[in-house]
Design a protein around this motif. Structure first.
Motif: not given
Lengths: 467, 467
Positions: B183-186, B190, B194-196, B198-201, B204-205
């Protein structure tokens, strides 16, 4: 049963010492029979074949076996007499005297029932699939090939080097990489430019998972002479194919004072020795895969061992492809990379044997490959296998500091990241060469399996990191 | 020189076939001599000892050797006659006839000069330190131990399992882990909270680097019976000590139908076989380390091979420590973990031999360890070695589904992450046991080196991921 030592199923199946008391522990593969006798196939993973346990219905009526949970998948211990088998397909069997159930497997819940399962379904239960004939065979062969790799190199004076997994440098100057960090995921520290301040990260710099151990392998070869790596490597490519994994194992020998010719000789001898090892050490597992999945598997493996690989230059290959009768989807032109269809044509149609292509155009190869005298090609080599395509990629390395620096500039590889790599050319530089063998590609070839997700215990690919 | 095949230095040093033409390639370790004769020590990494090349000053005047770059660190080829040596310390030497320099090493720039370097300094140039006597020895021993591990398990019917490096689960329910992401570091995506997201990582987790392959090893053992892992593991602990690495290699056997007793027998036999292998296969390298760093190294290694390990329970050990004459910094009380000073007292003062402690209080051990009948202790075992402390940690595993679930609840290990692990207890559960051996701890013991950063080629620790 405590004073009797357990024997493995494979040992029992090989045994000629009959009519003695034995103790076996394993899992029920099948139970069948009638009201007079029950046959229980027990497998403990030690090899492909199960041992048949014969349970007399007087002592072990089917209803009692069922009630005790002696069903597919149950873990049991059997004490009994090892006797010559009347049945076909096995020379010995066990006449049961005592059966203990450690853990049953409720037939209404257990996902692995008698009937065959699709490989797709089994991928969903990768934690249970090693219990199937197919994955037992694949994993035992995978073990045998791992050991054969270490044995080959050890026997030939190579030293195993554990190159780093977490790295600040990108060996290929290309691959998409996974970031490794312990910074806050929502509020990482930023520098004045608004970028993440990696000086505050665990390693004090931005780090990734390695795509290759080659550069560190070269460092070691310049001291120990003959080395190899065998470790996990990573590509964050969004490739949902039967040929790609995000996490895979790679073998990378690197040898000081080797030129391209030596490198080809090593690659061919190494691959042949691995295939020979599989044929010698995994006959049961290979026979099953041959019968079940790929009727030409065994003959293909023997063919590789018995025939020389065809060696020719990229330029010669392009000439052959240009004059080929076959129509290709992608055009062939000197300077472009060969496509899978071209490689397959050369291997499967034209030469009908493994092929080593050498001296590729420099622009389609990595910066570290040694430039040929013509200034246009590099001392690269790709080994192409039937059904697999490229199984090995390697090269003689550029050992001249100035030439290497020029190639790095041309290909935008920052010198400051690789100062230590350049030091190997600065101090005591020597000709050297090496290659990379994708371990899962090798296992695909040896097992005849079609999907790379089926030759590693827990595959990692886009949207999947279960288990 | 092209028609003469190269021979390795080790082969030449063992050779009794004298007065023949040989070709050797390697690096200059030293050059010394006078106006009549020059002595060049050439090492190619194949073993500890260098071969002496004798260069007659008539053909090879010192000035010419200097001008050609025949200095410490240079890569050279030497053609000449293998003859019996007049000098002491070697049986053969080469009378040089032709010397070719592949790459020199400018004496004003090359960091490795004749004089000894501190281990701290060498850590800064980890890419060059394999060229020193010390690190050549350590890395060859490291190779030998890797091979001995694979050979031991292969010879004893174990299957090597590559457990995943990138994982969504935390085996210990504890260790600090490295995050793996693309994922993008900056600007990561979300979710509503307001949490990251991660399903988009990539996977998918949320994923991390593994801290242990044990849980997946157990899965494999429940199918193949006897398995082991040997792979990299990771801890994101901010420990800047001589005992901790952020990236290290671990060996984890796991065996179905093994209890704690079998597990101890395996651990003791395995460790002894490794030490025996080192003594048999690495005499030159061990002798050097013994003489240079640790005068008791060889006698300590022999002692381990020749003596039984002392086995006792944690509870018995606490009794011994409580009545010990020695003053400890940390108090000893049943239920608290033993400190390094306590372990060392038991091993080095009280029993004066390796110790296996068993049956620790459940509250200081991991959730997966089998509960003893008393409900207070678990079937854990730690193997304690002189100078090292804990070298192996292991246990019989809890094979009862309900008991395991209860322990997970008590220790806040989420069941939904480990559904697949629980399946091994749900279907065909069996008693099983295993342990973990930190490979670098083993190499510390075998080499007698004091700092763990000196027994791995490229150490990873806080603020350091160079090379």
């Amino acid at each position: 049963m405590s004073d009797l030592r357990r024997t493995s199923v494979q040992e029992l199946l090989r045994s000629t010492d009959l009519d003695r008391e034995v103790l076996v522990k394993g899992w029920v593969r099948t139970r069948r029979g009638n009201k007079y006798v029950q046959f229980i196939a027990v497998n403990d993973g030690s090899g492909f074949n199960s041992i048949q346990v014969v349970a007399n219905a007087e002592q072990f009526p089917e209803e009692k076996l069922k009630a005790d949970g002696v069903e597919n998948g149950a873990a049991i211990a059997v004490r009994g007499k090892l006797v010559a088998s009347q049945g076909k397909g096995q020379s010995v069997e066990i006449q049961a005297e005592e059966i203990t159930v450690y853990g049953s497997a409720d037939p209404t819940m257990y996902p692995l029932q008698k009937k065959g399962h699709s490989l797709e379904f089994l991928r969903e239960i990768a934690h249970l699939r090693p219990r199937t004939n197919t994955f037992g065979a694949v994993l035992r062969i995978r073990h045998a090939m791992s050991f054969a790799v270490h044995k080959y190199f050890n026997d030939n004076g190579y030293f195993y080097i554990h190159t780093p997994i977490i790295t600040g440098s990108d060996a290929e100057g290309a691959g998409q990489m996974f970031r490794v960090t312990t910074l806050s995921d929502t509020k990482p520290p930023l520098n004045e430019a608004g970028a993440v301040d990696y000086s505050q990260d665990f390693f004090g710099k931005a780090t990734n998972l390695t795509v290759s151990g080659q550069l560190e392998g070269e460092v070691a070869a310049m001291a120990l002479g003959k080395v190899y790596t065998f470790g996990p490597t990573f590509r964050a490519e969004n490739s949902n194919t039967a040929r790609h994994l995000a996490e895979f194992w790679m073998i990378e020998p690197e040898v000081a004072f080797f030129d391209l010719q030596d490198n080809m000789d090593l690659a061919e001898d190494f691959l042949k020795s691995l295939v020979r090892y599989a044929l010698e050490h995994c006959p049961d597992d290979l026979q099953f895969l041959n019968d079940q999945y790929d009727k030409e598997l065994l003959s293909r493996l023997k063919f590789v061992v018995e025939n020389d690989f065809k060696r020719l230059t990229y330029t010669e290959a392009v000439e052959i492809l240009k004059t080929a009768k076959q129509k290709f989807e992608f055009p062939v032109d000197w300077g472009t990379d060969l496509q899978s269809e071209h490689e397959r044509y050369l291997v499967e149609k034209h030469f009908k044997k493994p092929v080593i292509l050498t001296n590729y155009p420099k622009d389609i190869k990595a910066f570290y490959m040694k430039l040929d005298e013509d200034g246009r090609t590099v001392r690269a080599m790709d080994v192409l296998f039937p059904g697999i395509g490229e199984i090995i990629g390697g090269s003689q390395r550029e050992d001249d500091l100035q030439k290497l620096q020029r190639r790095m500039q041309e290909m935008h590889v920052p010198e400051e990241d690789l100062w230590w790599y350049l030091d190997t050319r600065r101090f005591g530089s020597a000709p050297h060469a090496g290659f990379g063998l994708g371990f899962e590609r090798l296992i695909l070839f040896i097992t005849g399996m079609a999907n790379i997700r089926d030759v590693i215990p827990f595959p990692r690919f886009p949207k999947s990191a279960e288990f």
